[in-house]
Design a protein around this motif. Structure first.
Motif, short mmCIF file in Angstrom:
data_model
loop_
_atom_site.label_atom_id
_atom_site.label_comp_id
_atom_site.label_asym_id
_atom_site.label_seq_id
_atom_site.Cartn_x
_atom_site.Cartn_y
_atom_site.Cartn_z
N UNK A 122 34.32 -67.29 -1.25
CA UNK A 122 35.53 -66.92 -1.97
C UNK A 122 35.19 -65.80 -2.96
N UNK A 123 36.10 -64.89 -3.13
CA UNK A 123 35.86 -63.76 -4.02
C UNK A 123 36.14 -64.13 -5.48
N UNK A 124 35.36 -65.07 -6.01
CA UNK A 124 35.48 -65.48 -7.41
C UNK A 124 34.08 -65.44 -8.01
N UNK A 125 33.95 -64.79 -9.16
CA UNK A 125 32.61 -64.67 -9.75
C UNK A 125 32.25 -65.88 -10.61
N UNK A 126 31.00 -65.94 -10.98
CA UNK A 126 30.47 -67.07 -11.73
C UNK A 126 31.15 -67.21 -13.08
#
Length: 88
Positions: A37-41
């Motif tokens: 998924x294109x979600x950062x830390x």
């Protein structure tokens, strides 16, 4: 998710904790979301913090030993999301 006042990252955290057991937050990003998924830390860390502040999630421990568990309010919100968006 606007109807429930939560972001996509917060929704993913709630789904991750939905089974009700205490879990560490880092595996969610490292094992589940990193490649899928294109979600950062930072978004995931912020989601955990916001969910704790709004009583969707409870945090246990400090620093590197933090674990999280969903509250009954968080569980109810997930159920409402599933009824609205998933079940026919």
């Amino acid at each position: 998710m606007r109807d429930f006042g939560i972001s996509v990252a917060e929704m993913l955290v709630l789904f991750y904790l939905y089974d009700g057991t205490k879990q560490r937050g880092s595996p969610l990003y490292e094992d589940v979301l990193y490649n899928g998924v294109n979600i950062n830390k930072r978004a995931i860390l912020t989601a955990f913090r916001k969910l704790v502040d709004r009583k969707f999630v409870v945090r246990y421990g400090q620093a590197q030993n933090k674990e999280y568990s969903i509250t009954s309010f968080g569980m109810s919100t997930v159920n409402d999301i599933l009824v609205k968006y998933v079940t026919p």
